[in-house]
Design a protein around this motif. Sequence first.
Motif, PDB file in Angstrom:
ATOM      1  N   GLY A 360       1.329 -12.503   1.894  1.00  0.00           N
ATOM      2  CA  GLY A 360       2.094 -11.349   1.430  1.00  0.00           C
ATOM      3  C   GLY A 360       2.042 -11.198  -0.081  1.00  0.00           C
ATOM      4  N   GLU A 361       2.145 -12.327  -0.788  1.00  0.00           N
ATOM      5  CA  GLU A 361       2.071 -12.296  -2.254  1.00  0.00           C
ATOM      6  C   GLU A 361       0.688 -11.842  -2.712  1.00  0.00           C
ATOM      7  OE1 GLU A 361       3.097 -16.204  -3.490  1.00  0.00           O
ATOM      8  OE2 GLU A 361       5.212 -16.023  -2.890  1.00  0.00           O
ATOM      9  N   PHE A 362      -0.359 -12.309  -2.014  1.00  0.00           N
ATOM     10  CA  PHE A 362      -1.719 -11.902  -2.371  1.00  0.00           C
ATOM     11  C   PHE A 362      -1.885 -10.390  -2.175  1.00  0.00           C
ATOM     12  CE2 PHE A 362      -6.188 -11.078  -1.682  1.00  0.00           C
ATOM     13  CZ  PHE A 362      -6.827 -11.904  -2.590  1.00  0.00           C
ATOM     14  N   LEU A 363      -1.360  -9.879  -1.055  1.00  0.00           N
ATOM     15  CA  LEU A 363      -1.430  -8.439  -0.786  1.00  0.00           C
ATOM     16  C   LEU A 363      -0.742  -7.646  -1.898  1.00  0.00           C
ATOM     17  CD1 LEU A 363      -0.731  -7.900   3.033  1.00  0.00           C
ATOM     18  CD2 LEU A 363      -2.655  -6.978   1.745  1.00  0.00           C
ATOM     19  N   ASN A 364       0.467  -8.017  -2.234  1.00  0.00           N
ATOM     20  CA  ASN A 364       1.243  -7.258  -3.219  1.00  0.00           C
ATOM     21  C   ASN A 364       0.678  -7.400  -4.628  1.00  0.00           C
ATOM     22  OD1 ASN A 364       3.057  -6.369  -1.234  1.00  0.00           O
ATOM     23  ND2 ASN A 364       4.321  -8.215  -1.450  1.00  0.00           N
ATOM     24  N   ARG A 365       0.047  -8.539  -4.901  1.00  0.00           N
ATOM     25  CA  ARG A 365      -0.502  -8.770  -6.235  1.00  0.00           C
ATOM     26  C   ARG A 365      -1.853  -8.088  -6.439  1.00  0.00           C
ATOM     27  NH1 ARG A 365      -0.198 -13.810  -6.020  1.00  0.00           N
ATOM     28  NH2 ARG A 365      -2.378 -14.339  -5.599  1.00  0.00           N
ATOM     29  N   ASN A 366      -2.657  -7.973  -5.368  1.00  0.00           N
ATOM     30  CA  ASN A 366      -4.035  -7.486  -5.513  1.00  0.00           C
ATOM     31  C   ASN A 366      -4.265  -6.078  -4.954  1.00  0.00           C
ATOM     32  OD1 ASN A 366      -5.706  -9.993  -6.510  1.00  0.00           O
ATOM     33  ND2 ASN A 366      -4.287 -10.768  -4.966  1.00  0.00           N
ATOM     34  N   TYR A 367      -3.363  -5.619  -4.081  1.00  0.00           N
ATOM     35  CA  TYR A 367      -3.486  -4.272  -3.527  1.00  0.00           C
ATOM     36  C   TYR A 367      -2.306  -3.444  -4.017  1.00  0.00           C
ATOM     37  CZ  TYR A 367      -6.761  -6.369  -0.139  1.00  0.00           C
ATOM     38  OH  TYR A 367      -7.808  -7.031   0.462  1.00  0.00           O
ATOM     39  N   THR A 368      -2.599  -2.334  -4.700  1.00  0.00           N
ATOM     40  CA  THR A 368      -1.509  -1.460  -5.127  1.00  0.00           C
ATOM     41  C   THR A 368      -0.876  -0.812  -3.907  1.00  0.00           C
ATOM     42  OG1 THR A 368      -2.939   0.477  -5.356  1.00  0.00           O
ATOM     43  CG2 THR A 368      -2.733  -0.990  -7.277  1.00  0.00           C
ATOM     44  N   ARG A 369       0.324  -0.282  -4.091  1.00  0.00           N
ATOM     45  CA  ARG A 369       1.008   0.373  -2.987  1.00  0.00           C
ATOM     46  C   ARG A 369       0.203   1.555  -2.468  1.00  0.00           C
ATOM     47  NH1 ARG A 369       3.469  -0.921   0.976  1.00  0.00           N
ATOM     48  NH2 ARG A 369       4.555  -2.403  -0.384  1.00  0.00           N
ATOM     49  N   SER A 370      -0.424   2.303  -3.374  1.00  0.00           N
ATOM     50  CA  SER A 370      -1.240   3.451  -2.942  1.00  0.00           C
ATOM     51  C   SER A 370      -2.460   2.987  -2.162  1.00  0.00           C
ATOM     52  CB  SER A 370      -1.676   4.274  -4.155  1.00  0.00           C
ATOM     53  OG  SER A 370      -2.450   3.494  -5.048  1.00  0.00           O
ATOM     54  N   GLN A 371      -3.057   1.847  -2.568  1.00  0.00           N
ATOM     55  CA  GLN A 371      -4.194   1.300  -1.821  1.00  0.00           C
ATOM     56  C   GLN A 371      -3.765   0.900  -0.413  1.00  0.00           C
ATOM     57  OE1 GLN A 371      -5.425  -1.782  -4.719  1.00  0.00           O
ATOM     58  NE2 GLN A 371      -7.493  -0.934  -4.582  1.00  0.00           N
ATOM     59  N   GLN A 372      -2.648   0.214  -0.308  1.00  0.00           N
ATOM     60  CA  GLN A 372      -2.166  -0.218   1.005  1.00  0.00           C
ATOM     61  C   GLN A 372      -1.846   0.976   1.895  1.00  0.00           C
ATOM     62  OE1 GLN A 372       0.663  -3.513   1.217  1.00  0.00           O
ATOM     63  NE2 GLN A 372       0.278  -4.013  -0.922  1.00  0.00           N
ATOM     64  N   ASP A 373      -1.225   1.985   1.312  1.00  0.00           N
ATOM     65  CA  ASP A 373      -0.907   3.184   2.095  1.00  0.00           C
ATOM     66  C   ASP A 373      -2.175   3.877   2.557  1.00  0.00           C
ATOM     67  OD1 ASP A 373       1.765   2.711   1.744  1.00  0.00           O
ATOM     68  OD2 ASP A 373       1.991   4.092   0.047  1.00  0.00           O
ATOM     69  N   SER A 374      -3.161   3.965   1.656  1.00  0.00           N
ATOM     70  CA  SER A 374      -4.424   4.626   1.998  1.00  0.00           C
ATOM     71  C   SER A 374      -5.168   3.884   3.104  1.00  0.00           C
ATOM     72  CB  SER A 374      -5.306   4.722   0.750  1.00  0.00           C
ATOM     73  OG  SER A 374      -6.567   5.267   1.072  1.00  0.00           O
ATOM     74  N   LEU A 375      -5.249   2.532   2.996  1.00  0.00           N
ATOM     75  CA  LEU A 375      -5.948   1.733   4.007  1.00  0.00           C
ATOM     76  C   LEU A 375      -5.202   1.763   5.339  1.00  0.00           C
ATOM     77  CD1 LEU A 375      -6.919  -1.339   1.792  1.00  0.00           C
ATOM     78  CD2 LEU A 375      -8.498   0.319   2.778  1.00  0.00           C
ATOM     79  N   SER A 376      -3.886   1.798   5.289  1.00  0.00           N
ATOM     80  CA  SER A 376      -3.098   1.792   6.521  1.00  0.00           C
ATOM     81  C   SER A 376      -3.243   3.087   7.313  1.00  0.00           C
ATOM     82  CB  SER A 376      -1.618   1.556   6.195  1.00  0.00           C
ATOM     83  OG  SER A 376      -1.439   0.296   5.609  1.00  0.00           O
ATOM     84  N   LYS A 377      -3.583   4.165   6.618  1.00  0.00           N
ATOM     85  CA  LYS A 377      -3.719   5.463   7.285  1.00  0.00           C
ATOM     86  C   LYS A 377      -5.107   5.677   7.901  1.00  0.00           C
ATOM     87  CE  LYS A 377      -0.309   7.743   4.314  1.00  0.00           C
ATOM     88  NZ  LYS A 377      -0.095   8.740   3.227  1.00  0.00           N
ATOM     89  N   LEU A 378      -6.053   4.820   7.565  1.00  0.00           N
ATOM     90  CA  LEU A 378      -7.428   5.022   8.030  1.00  0.00           C
ATOM     91  C   LEU A 378      -7.605   4.721   9.510  1.00  0.00           C
ATOM     92  CD1 LEU A 378      -9.495   3.549   5.051  1.00  0.00           C
ATOM     93  CD2 LEU A 378      -9.268   5.956   5.696  1.00  0.00           C
ATOM     94  N   TYR A 379      -6.782   3.802  10.051  1.00  0.00           N
ATOM     95  CA  TYR A 379      -6.981   3.334  11.420  1.00  0.00           C
ATOM     96  C   TYR A 379      -5.650   3.276  12.158  1.00  0.00           C
ATOM     97  CZ  TYR A 379     -11.161   1.774   8.974  1.00  0.00           C
ATOM     98  OH  TYR A 379     -12.292   1.734   8.193  1.00  0.00           O
ATOM     99  N   ASN A 380      -5.753   3.146  13.469  1.00  0.00           N
ATOM    100  CA  ASN A 380      -4.564   2.981  14.306  1.00  0.00           C
ATOM    101  C   ASN A 380      -4.254   1.482  14.386  1.00  0.00           C
ATOM    102  OD1 ASN A 380      -2.585   2.872  16.223  1.00  0.00           O
ATOM    103  ND2 ASN A 380      -3.718   3.955  17.816  1.00  0.00           N
ATOM    104  N   TRP A 381      -3.275   1.043  13.596  1.00  0.00           N
ATOM    105  CA  TRP A 381      -3.012  -0.384  13.471  1.00  0.00           C
ATOM    106  C   TRP A 381      -2.203  -0.944  14.636  1.00  0.00           C
ATOM    107  CZ3 TRP A 381      -5.401  -3.261   9.792  1.00  0.00           C
ATOM    108  CH2 TRP A 381      -6.067  -2.541   8.802  1.00  0.00           C
ATOM    109  N   LYS A 382      -1.954  -0.129  15.631  1.00  0.00           N
ATOM    110  CA  LYS A 382      -1.347  -0.636  16.859  1.00  0.00           C
ATOM    111  C   LYS A 382      -2.392  -1.293  17.749  1.00  0.00           C
ATOM    112  CE  LYS A 382       2.436   2.738  16.988  1.00  0.00           C
ATOM    113  NZ  LYS A 382       3.068   3.828  17.774  1.00  0.00           N
ATOM    114  N   ARG A 383      -3.652  -1.028  17.480  1.00  0.00           N
ATOM    115  CA  ARG A 383      -4.729  -1.621  18.269  1.00  0.00           C
ATOM    116  C   ARG A 383      -5.035  -3.035  17.768  1.00  0.00           C
ATOM    117  NH1 ARG A 383      -8.134   3.781  19.103  1.00  0.00           N
ATOM    118  NH2 ARG A 383      -7.758   4.058  21.325  1.00  0.00           N
ATOM    119  N   PRO A 384      -5.720  -3.870  18.575  1.00  0.00           N
ATOM    120  CA  PRO A 384      -6.065  -5.227  18.125  1.00  0.00           C
ATOM    121  C   PRO A 384      -6.939  -5.204  16.876  1.00  0.00           C
ATOM    122  CG  PRO A 384      -6.393  -4.999  20.493  1.00  0.00           C
ATOM    123  CD  PRO A 384      -6.129  -3.623  19.970  1.00  0.00           C
TER     124      PRO A 384
END
Length: 547
Positions: A360-384
């Motif tokens: 979690g610390e690595f994610l927050n330190r290396n991925y900006t909030r906008s990056q995380q939001d952008s990557l999270s919207k690309l795929y359906n994360w309910k799938r495996p």
Amino acid sequence: MVNRIKNNVQEKLRQINWPLLVFLLLVLNVKLLVKVAAILIISIINRKDISTRNFFRQRYLFFYFGVISIGLINLLLQYKNITSGYMVITTIGLAFWVMSAAIAYQLFIMVQKENTTRIHNTVAIFFVMHITVVFINFLQIVYETKSINPYTYKGFNQKYYMSTGDFIMGITFDAPVATAFICAFGLLYFLYRKQFLLSLGCMAALLIMASNFANLVLVGIFVFAFIFWSSRVQKSFILICGIMLVFFMAKISKKNNEHVGRIFYQIMDKPYDLPRAKIFTLDEIKKAPDSVLTYEEQRKKHAQNFIDSMNEIRLGAGYQEPGNVVTKKSKPDTVNKIKDKAFYEFHESEAVIKKINRYGEFLNRNYTRSQQDSLSKLYNWKRPGKWIAGEQLFSFYKKHPAKILTGNGIGNFSSRLAFKATLLNIGGQYPEKFKYINPDFFSNHLYLYLYFHSQEQSNHEASNTPDTVYYQLVGEYGIAGLLLLIILFFGFFMRHIRKQSFGLPLLLLLAGAFFAEYWFEQFSIVILFELLFFLEIKDKRREEQAA
């Protein structure tokens, strides 16, 4: 009489190739340094049989030579952007492929120069040792939990329960999925060698591991073998193994059965649980199964159960409240059973919590909030995660079609080595000063892994990792790497399959296992497969000469 027994024992010991057995135990060990030591030792033993010219003539090694060539080509194509970190990761990656080729060559030499019977005896001893260690580990868990069925035991904060197989190791001390697939190889080997009791022993060991993925792959092979590739007696034992699997999933480890169904529903993007009735009171929450409760409701349920169990302990042990006298005491065994309820609430271990926090610390330190939001919207994360990893690979080549032939380069998209180089202690240690994370890996498979593994432990499962041989080859070696696997690796062994032998089922098992891990970098089941198939080739040649 004593002399006769002594002579029989000595004769049986002579029927085992001890250098090969020791080599297998060392090279399949989980520690990389032990594997390297095994290669050095066996090279010294076989030094008189090693020939550089003969080495480069071996057709089964052409796959390794081809992958190494692609890795070098990618290195040359990226010469303008080469850094010290990339040079190190590429050198290590090439060294891994050279090691794989060297191990295969050593196994081939040992099989060719040795009596076939002794090799088969050695392989059988290895499998027996492996499943014996599996059973011993299982009995240790039974003793610790005082429960015949630890797969339903919720004590110790659900340390075991549906994760029981994660605490069982085989003779290689490797990860559970590797241990399970070794059992599966032994099962098929003994089944087609007509050593049916040993085959059932391997099946029992495989079930103990509770590896859902290995079981699913094996079911597919059972169906194929039952229809096309087995005698009448073998069909009977395949049915027995199938019944054992059904009984285990339905009666012994019901939670794993539910887990498999849930994954399939995730792939289809459909809800697994039926719409739940409205729950209002705490009593209704306590009676409802966890599968129909929200995370917060589950917490309330477990907390209330904990409080109730502590009250029962106090009353059962004759606990005297101020102003009250309790005269009736429960029996000691009843009190112990009640006490155990206090441990039924699930708690993640300290090591897991540290890992979740680190990711979690690595994610927050290396991925900006906008990056995380952008990557999270690309795929359906309910799938495996594995499904999403395939979509990421497809999207990558859609954006970079020029790289589709030879891939993105060693350690640049998806491999055990790429994860090592992050210094997140994923897949083992790595030199700190040579940390390396390629941007394409950073925004695809690394983010996917961290996304799931920075959440609660229930998301830390094999179906949510990008680890597969196919993704590694296509991502880092391109379509050329995948074709090399199909034509030079699978194709070579396909040409040497004997009718109704263990060759084809083993090849199908390996092809299925390639969906689970980066096996060529783990020096594990691929090595075992090659040894068994070199035996297959020698048996085939012997039959042809006899004919």
